[in-house]
Motif scaffolding. Structure first.
Motif, PDB file in Angstrom:
ATOM      1  N   ALA B   5       6.355 -13.967  -1.659  1.00  0.00           N
ATOM      2  CA  ALA B   5       4.979 -14.429  -1.730  1.00  0.00           C
ATOM      3  C   ALA B   5       4.088 -13.342  -2.323  1.00  0.00           C
ATOM      4  O   ALA B   5       3.217 -13.615  -3.155  1.00  0.00           O
ATOM      5  N   ASP B   6       4.331 -12.096  -1.910  1.00  0.00           N
ATOM      6  CA  ASP B   6       3.521 -10.980  -2.432  1.00  0.00           C
ATOM      7  C   ASP B   6       3.762 -10.805  -3.925  1.00  0.00           C
ATOM      8  O   ASP B   6       2.837 -10.550  -4.689  1.00  0.00           O
ATOM      9  N   GLU B   7       5.051 -10.944  -4.321  1.00  0.00           N
ATOM     10  CA  GLU B   7       5.377 -10.821  -5.744  1.00  0.00           C
ATOM     11  C   GLU B   7       4.662 -11.902  -6.547  1.00  0.00           C
ATOM     12  O   GLU B   7       4.111 -11.650  -7.613  1.00  0.00           O
ATOM     13  N   GLU B   8       4.680 -13.100  -5.966  1.00  0.00           N
ATOM     14  CA  GLU B   8       4.014 -14.227  -6.623  1.00  0.00           C
ATOM     15  C   GLU B   8       2.523 -13.932  -6.788  1.00  0.00           C
ATOM     16  O   GLU B   8       1.937 -14.143  -7.860  1.00  0.00           O
ATOM     17  N   ALA B   9       1.922 -13.396  -5.733  1.00  0.00           N
ATOM     18  CA  ALA B   9       0.488 -13.072  -5.767  1.00  0.00           C
ATOM     19  C   ALA B   9       0.225 -12.001  -6.823  1.00  0.00           C
ATOM     20  O   ALA B   9      -0.763 -12.063  -7.558  1.00  0.00           O
ATOM     21  N   ALA B  10       1.109 -11.019  -6.895  1.00  0.00           N
ATOM     22  CA  ALA B  10       0.925  -9.927  -7.862  1.00  0.00           C
ATOM     23  C   ALA B  10       1.040 -10.459  -9.286  1.00  0.00           C
ATOM     24  O   ALA B  10       0.276 -10.071 -10.170  1.00  0.00           O
ATOM     25  N   ARG B  11       2.006 -11.353  -9.474  1.00  0.00           N
ATOM     26  CA  ARG B  11       2.177 -11.922 -10.806  1.00  0.00           C
ATOM     27  C   ARG B  11       0.929 -12.721 -11.214  1.00  0.00           C
ATOM     28  O   ARG B  11       0.450 -12.628 -12.330  1.00  0.00           O
ATOM     29  N   HIS B  13      -2.061 -12.250 -10.095  1.00  0.00           N
ATOM     30  CA  HIS B  13      -3.161 -11.320 -10.347  1.00  0.00           C
ATOM     31  C   HIS B  13      -3.057 -10.710 -11.738  1.00  0.00           C
ATOM     32  O   HIS B  13      -4.070 -10.489 -12.405  1.00  0.00           O
ATOM     33  N   GLU B  14      -1.820 -10.458 -12.184  1.00  0.00           N
ATOM     34  CA  GLU B  14      -1.634  -9.936 -13.548  1.00  0.00           C
ATOM     35  C   GLU B  14      -2.198 -10.915 -14.579  1.00  0.00           C
ATOM     36  O   GLU B  14      -2.881 -10.528 -15.522  1.00  0.00           O
TER      37      GLU B  14
END
Lengths: 132, 313
Positions: B5-11, B13-14
């Motif tokens: 989920a955090d990775e998804e959020a970071a992606r 945000h990019e």
């Protein structure tokens, strides 16, 4: 004027009329500022004041207190608790810096549910207000 | 699955950050030049009576800076594609609500009536995902440069939160109250007539009598129409009367009334007249001169009314 001085507070009755008049005078037709039914549909208990009106009231507070020769240079505000109809917002101010004839004033507008607005106003003082 | 989920959020945000530095408004032009009526409307709304904003040397209140750039009901024609794409991306992620959180303005020169206002704006920053009291979303900050007649007049930094509204506790639709039978209108009871309604409660029909000239009067009034005396007493009606006139109500229908029904002007034996329903006789059998007798009808748990029972033949 000295750093640490406080300005006399200003009480603003937050009426439905003020919220709507402020929204329209600032050309902000977002429904949450004039239509209670649509505001509720979006999860707000009622209409609420728009940021442009808050900005205008903060500007008015400073020039009301410092006189018509005071010139606003910067107004920076952050909103918190919304201004709903029926509440009262009390604006208060404290001088936080003084540089020649330019003052920095910390402004807070508190309503029944918290701080509606906090901000900083930079103002050039009129002739009578310039420190000796 | 938090990491995912955090990775998804970071992606995500990019994706959002790619909009930083792109224009939010290009060559925007205020719909109206700076003008006295809009200044006056603003000052009236704000309660701002500063003399700086009126008269021949009037300036616009500096805090109006953004107002001149607003699209109004007809909307923005100069908003950039990039800004619309950014908002659409956030909408698509469920961040459909928007609230303004910050406004920072710097004023470089006063705006005066007649000034033509133009502006450009840039997307300055898009925050990582934040959770606030309102819900979870992203802060979008724009910076607008405002010019008057082509000269720099001010800067306006504006921050909004585009967010997914915090899940509101699902409230079941409020059940409708059980349908109550319609109730008759309540009488208006005031200090001039409350004695009459006290009498009705005690099943007594009271008529006012002037203490000076003994004239009877009905309905109740504070003074005597014959001699103007404000002094009065009461006499209790015997209850006998005759139909002096009547109407039959068919239309319009009122809740709590069941048309057709007769409403009569009854002349009491004492000589005064009063209006009331006729009971005991079909509406089409009521006649002028028909003898009637007072009775009290309980309309509902709170209300009793004097009515008149007719006798046919």
């Amino acid at each position: 004027m000295n750093v640490g001085d406080t300005l006399a507070p200003l009480e603003i009755p937050v009426t439905r009329t003020l919220i709507v008049a402020g929204a329209i005078a600032s050309r902000d037709y977002q429904d949450v500022h004039h239509d209670a039914e649509l505001a509720r549909a979006k999860g707000s208990p009622d209409i609420f004041m728009n940021i442009l009106t808050t900005n205008g009231l903060v500007g008015r507070y400073i020039t009301d207190r410092l006189g018509p020769y005071a010139v606003l240079r910067k107004v920076a505000i952050r909103l918190g608790a919304p201004n709903y109809p029926g509440d009262t917002m009390t604006l208060s101010g404290t001088v936080t810096a003084l540089n020649g004839n330019t003052a920095e004033i910390r402004v807070t507008g508190a309503n029944g549910i918290g701080h509606h607005v906090t901000g900083t106003v930079t103002v050039t003082l009129g002739a009578e207000e310039v420190p000796a | 699955m938090t990491a995912t989920a955090d990775e998804e959020a970071a992606r995500f945000h990019e994706l959002l950050k790619a909009f930083e530095g792109r224009p939010a408004a290009i060559a925007g032009r205020a719909k109206d030049p700076v003008n006295e009526p809009m200044i006056r409307h603003w000052c009236e709304a704000m309660g701002d009576t500063s003399p700086a904003y009126t008269g021949p040397d009037a300036i616009a209140p500096p805090t109006m800076l953004q107002a001149w750039t607003m699209g109004g009901l007809s909307g923005h024609s100069d908003r950039s594609c990039a800004y619309d794409q950014l908002l659409a991306l956030l909408d698509g992620a469920g961040c459909t609500s928007v609230v303004a959180t910050d406004c920072e303005q710097e004023y470089l020169r006063p705006l005066r009536p007649g000034d033509a206002v133009t502006f450009d704006a840039v997307i300055e920053s898009v925050s990582a995902r934040k959770t606030t009291k309102l819900g979870t979303g992203h802060f979008v900050t724009t910076r607008m440069d405002v010019r008057a007649n082509g000269e720099p007049a001010g800067t306006h930094r504006f921050r909004i939160l585009k967010y997914r509204p915090a899940a509101t506790t699902a409230q079941p639709a409020r059940p409708l109250p059980p349908k109550q039978p319609a109730r008759r209108p309540r009488p208006v009871i005031n200090r001039d007539n409350h004695g009459f309604w006290e009498g009705v409660r005690a099943h007594r029909l009271l008529i006012q009598r002037c203490s000076s000239c003994a004239t009877l009067r009905f309905p109740w009034l504070p003074g005597c129409n014959a001699c103007a005396s404000p002094e009065w007493g009461t006499v209790e009606a015997s209850g006998a009367g005759t139909v002096f006139s009547y109407v039959v109500m068919h239309h319009p229908p009122f809740p709590a009334f069941d048309p057709p029904y007769a409403v009569a002007l009854v002349e009491l034996a004492e000589g005064v007249r009063m209006i009331g329903n006729i009971t005991g006789v079909p509406y089409d059998k009521v006649r002028i001169g028909m003898p009637v007798r007072l009775e009290f009808l309980r309309v509902d748990e709170d209300l009793e009314l004097p009515v008149f029972r007719g006798s046919e033949g």
